[in-house]
Design an enzyme around this catalytic site. Structure first.
Site, PDB file in Angstrom:
ATOM      1  N   LEU A  69     -57.415-108.397 -89.005  1.00 45.57           N
ATOM      2  CA  LEU A  69     -56.798-109.073 -87.857  1.00 45.57           C
ATOM      3  C   LEU A  69     -56.063-108.078 -86.975  1.00 45.57           C
ATOM      4  CD1 LEU A  69     -55.325-112.176 -89.723  1.00 45.57           C
ATOM      5  CD2 LEU A  69     -57.329-112.140 -88.238  1.00 45.57           C
ATOM      6  N   GLY A  70     -55.500-107.057 -87.587  1.00 45.23           N
ATOM      7  CA  GLY A  70     -54.754-106.055 -86.849  1.00 45.23           C
ATOM      8  C   GLY A  70     -54.477-104.864 -87.739  1.00 45.23           C
ATOM      9  N   GLY A  82     -52.055-101.105 -87.895  1.00 50.22           N
ATOM     10  CA  GLY A  82     -51.005-100.279 -87.313  1.00 50.22           C
ATOM     11  C   GLY A  82     -50.635 -99.140 -88.241  1.00 50.22           C
ATOM     12  N   GLY A  83     -49.567 -98.454 -87.879  1.00 45.91           N
ATOM     13  CA  GLY A  83     -49.145 -97.312 -88.676  1.00 45.91           C
ATOM     14  C   GLY A  83     -48.679 -97.683 -90.060  1.00 45.91           C
ATOM     15  N   GLY A 127     -49.901-100.258 -91.896  1.00 41.25           N
ATOM     16  CA  GLY A 127     -50.927-100.877 -92.727  1.00 41.25           C
ATOM     17  C   GLY A 127     -51.872-101.738 -91.918  1.00 41.25           C
ATOM     18  N   VAL A 180     -53.820-105.715 -91.614  1.00 37.68           N
ATOM     19  CA  VAL A 180     -53.693-107.131 -91.958  1.00 37.68           C
ATOM     20  C   VAL A 180     -55.090-107.754 -91.926  1.00 37.68           C
ATOM     21  CG1 VAL A 180     -52.653-109.340 -91.367  1.00 37.68           C
ATOM     22  CG2 VAL A 180     -51.375-107.230 -90.979  1.00 37.68           C
ATOM     23  N   LYS A 226     -51.577-108.463 -96.005  1.00 36.15           N
ATOM     24  CA  LYS A 226     -51.237-107.138 -95.493  1.00 36.15           C
ATOM     25  C   LYS A 226     -51.247-106.103 -96.607  1.00 36.15           C
ATOM     26  CE  LYS A 226     -48.088-104.359 -92.817  1.00 36.15           C
ATOM     27  NZ  LYS A 226     -47.016-104.298 -91.847  1.00 36.15           N
ATOM     28  N   ASP A 229     -39.143-103.137 -86.948  1.00 37.50           N
ATOM     29  CA  ASP A 229     -40.388-102.880 -86.201  1.00 37.50           C
ATOM     30  C   ASP A 229     -40.660-104.037 -85.244  1.00 37.50           C
ATOM     31  OD1 ASP A 229     -42.590-101.455 -85.399  1.00 37.50           O
ATOM     32  OD2 ASP A 229     -43.872-102.129 -87.039  1.00 37.50           O
TER      33      ASP A 229
END
Length: 740
Positions: A426-427, A429-430, A432, A434, A448, A544
């Site tokens: 789904l997404g 980032g830095g 981890g 998801v 996640k 965050d």
């Protein structure tokens, strides 16, 4: 009555004719041998004894009183052997020759032969015959035909200038040469090239020879060059192998016509010829005899051969059964080899023992390895479970009623995400990635997998996850459970279907996004952070905050997510040192410089989200060829009274400008470089709530002039500016309340 009797007799004769013809070799007393040659049906000697005219042979007595079989009355092709099983025969072939006459200085002695099988079922075997030429100076041509107006020509050269180089058994071009022939040939003739003669070598070799011959029956001798042994030693004839077949149809076509089909015996099979058209027949395995006669294929009694079975042999149709008496065992399947149990050779026993030992050792080793690996994995999982406070979570789950938190197995989450397939991300980032997952009860969840985990998080994970699991706020994504069997714990959240605020702001830039929706989402996110800072016990620092961590449910309600980087603030101090963590463009500058994390760090990050909503620009964006920080560009515009230049065109109008200015001023307060001077998140939420209420009342279109002057003319005294803004805003709210 006499006519009726004659009619029945005539019909009986007609019906019996085919059967009589099939039985002709036996019922008509046909000759089955000619001299030393067996003549099996479908071949036969005399009219009515063969399958057809082309299979008829003649048995003729020569001048020496020996009987020989020939293909027909007009042919001198002698048949010396017929094989039913292979569909082959051997016939004699005349040797072609030419000899040099030194007296006349010319080739005066010669005999150029031919072999014509066009009226027979025979065709020269291309696999067993070779066209062979012998001589010291010989070039022989071989002309072939397959019964059609089509000729083939081949040949070979045999040369030797002396006896040197000649080798017995070697036919490689020195004194002897050979070449292959094509399929389907039934006629050939030989010619010698006149330019190649024995005039230069007549001192030791006068004659040349050429013939199509069975290659297996030919063995070159050096005496064939210097003498006439090749001709006289073979009486002028050598054997050649011919293939024979019935008709010109394939088995499949022939079997359709039962009256002409030649494989009449039961337990027989049809085989397509590989050398031209037609077919021949064979008895099936375990049977022998003549497949061309009814009942001609007889069962082979294998038990008559004592070597077939050393035990108890029982003949069966087409096969046999060999069993061993008591006290003996059989090696192999129906091999007939029976051995006494006590008389197995020692080396066999040793070999069997060694093989058994090796197999047992391999099986035990594999089993021990698997058990060891499973225990190792189980030990590692147990270690991780203890490190991350799994026991604490279990105790809380047992002791508290209604505590809905699940500790998942790794296999459950792998199954839910199709082994963490990249298609389910789904997404990313830095901190981890998801994944979307579906649990066994068909519930959709967000899973996640974190990339890093510091030592402090390892020690405090159990306590922190316990507190986070008890957070119950409508604008915060609920954490449903976790997996502790892995090196870095996996977190499981409720699934929020409409994506992120980041996508709504930036990915759908052309779609209309009203100011009221922006303020509502901002207030809902602020309420969530205010809850974490002020009402959670202990307070929780998100660490965050960004637009991609604010999710939108099916009603586009904001839900703050991603607590992978969250920490619990200590109760005895407002700030504490930690590893700097967050997202570029949203990070608190004071936190980056000092490493001191406070709840005010979240306030700064939220201020960036506010200006994202106002400008619809990313935290870092390209302005021409230059990358700019959104927060810096926004503060610079505020400072020189050019706020309009950075605002999103969709919300830029005179009616909403005062309200936008109020939100912009709130964002500037959140972006204060000094954390202590930033408002609390609950104050931010309250201010956004008041601004939204102002927007809802149509009779309040403007912020009082005092506030507008403060926004448009930056004050040098920031403390006074903020205080004045709040007091004037409170006056405006009192006006609104009294208006009700």
């Amino acid at each position: 009555m006499d006519w009726l009797l004659l009619y029945h007799l005539f019909i009986t004769v007609l019906i019996s004719v085919p059967y009589s013809l099939a039985e002709a070799p036996q019922s008509l007393g046909c000759q089955t041998t000619c001299g030393d040659v067996n003549i099996p049906y479908p071949f036969g000697i005399g009219q009515g004894c063969a399958l057809s005219k082309e299979f008829e042979l003649n048995c003729t007595r020569d001048k020496n009183g020996t009987y020989k079989a020939f293909t027909s009355e007009s042919s001198d092709v002698e048949v010396v052997n017929i094989s039913l099983f292979q569909g082959q025969a051997r016939v004699k072939n005349w040797i072609s020759w030419q000899c040099y006459n030194s007296t006349a200085n010319e080739i005066s002695d010669y005999s150029w032969g031919e072999l014509n099988l066009t009226t027979t079922p025979f065709r020269f075997s291309s696999t067993q015959n070779k066209f062979t030429a012998i001589g010291a100076q010989t070039l022989a041509y071989f002309y072939l035909q397959n019964g059609k107006p089509l000729w083939y020509r081949t040949g070979c050269v045999s040369v030797c200038l002396s006896m040197q180089g000649l080798v017995n058994g070697s036919c490689s071009g020195i004194g002897c040469c050979q070449t292959a022939i094509p399929l389907g040939m039934n006629y050939y003739t030989v010619r010698f090239d006149g330019n190649f003669n024995s005039s230069d070598v007549s001192s030791f070799s006068r004659c040349s020879y050429a013939v199509l011959i069975d290659a297996n029956s030919f063995n070159f001798s050096t005496t064939y060059i210097t003498t006439t042994n090749f001709w006289y030693g073979n009486n002028g004839q050598v054997p050649v192998v011919v293939d024979w077949s019935i008709g010109n149809e394939t088995c499949q076509a022939a079997q359709r016509n039962k009256t002409s089909y030649a494989c009449v015996s039961s337990n027989s099979s049809c085989i397509d010829s590989t050398n031209g058209p037609g077919y021949f027949c064979n008895c099936d395995k375990g049977y022998e005899g003549n497949p061309y006669l009814p009942g001609g294929c007889k069962d082979i009694d294998e038990c008559l051969n004592k070597s077939t079975c050393s035990g108890i042999c029982t003949n069966t149709p087409g096969s046999f059964i060999c069993s061993c008496p008591r006290g003996k065992h059989q090696v192999g399947n129906n091999t007939g080899d029976c051995y006494n149990n006590s008389r197995i050779p020692l080396w066999v026993k040793m070999l069997i023992g060694i093989c058994v030992c090796i197999v047992v050792v391999l099986i035990l080793s594999s089993f021990i390895y698997l058990v060891h690996e499973r225990r190792k994995i189980a030990t590692m999982k147990e270690k991780y479970f203890r490190e991350y406070g799994g026991q604490l979570l279990y105790q809380e789950m047992k002791s508290k009623q209604g505590f809905t938190f699940t500790i998942f197995k790794e296999e459950e989450l792998k199954e839910a995400t199709n082994n963490f397939d990249a298609k389910n991300i789904l997404g990313e980032g830095g901190n981890g990635a998801v994944y979307k997952g579906t649990l066994i009860n068909n519930e959709d969840v967000a899973i996640k997998r974190c990339k890093t985990f510091d030592e402090r998080q390892k020690k405090e994970f159990g306590k922190e996850i316990l507190i986070l699991s008890q957070i119950n706020h409508k604008n915060i994504v609920r954490i449903l459970g976790c997996c502790l069997e892995v090196e870095i714990p996996i977190l499981v959240y409720e699934f929020i279907p409409k994506g992120t605020l980041f996508d709504l702001i930036h990915s759908y830039h052309t779609s209309h996004f009203s100011l009221s929706s922006r303020l509502r989402i901002a207030q809902e996110a602020a309420e969530a952070l205010a809850y974490l800072h002020s009402w959670a016990s202990p307070p929780i620092v998100h660490r965050d905050v960004k637009s991609s961590n604010i999710l939108l449910d099916e009603n586009f309600m904001a839900k703050v997510s991603d607590f992978g980087a969250s920490v619990l603030a200590p109760s005895d101090q407002d700030q504490f040192a930690t590893l700097v963590q967050g997202t570029r463009g949203y990070l608190d500058p004071e936190y980056m410089q000092t490493g001191q994390l406070t709840v005010k760090s979240d306030v700064y990050s939220f201020g960036v989200v506010l200006i994202e909503l106002l400008t619809r620009k990313k935290a870092f964006y390209w302005d021409g060829a230059e990358e700019r920080s959104l927060s810096s560009a926004f503060l610079s515009a505020m400072k020189v009274n050019k706020l309009r230049e950075v605002l999103d065109d969709q919300i830029l109008n005179e009616e909403s400008m005062n309200l936008i200015s109020g939100v912009a001023e709130l964002a500037r307060e959140c972006l204060n470089m000094e954390g202590e001077k930033r408002p609390e998140m609950r104050e931010v939420a309250e201010t956004l709530d008041r601004l939204r209420k102002t927007m809802k009342h149509p009779w309040v279109h403007e912020i009082p002039e005092e506030i507008e002057s403060l926004i448009c003319e930056p004050s040098t005294n920031k403390e006074l500016e903020i205080t004045s803004y709040r007091s004037l805003e409170e006056k405006a709210m009192l006006t609104i309340e009294s208006g009700r």
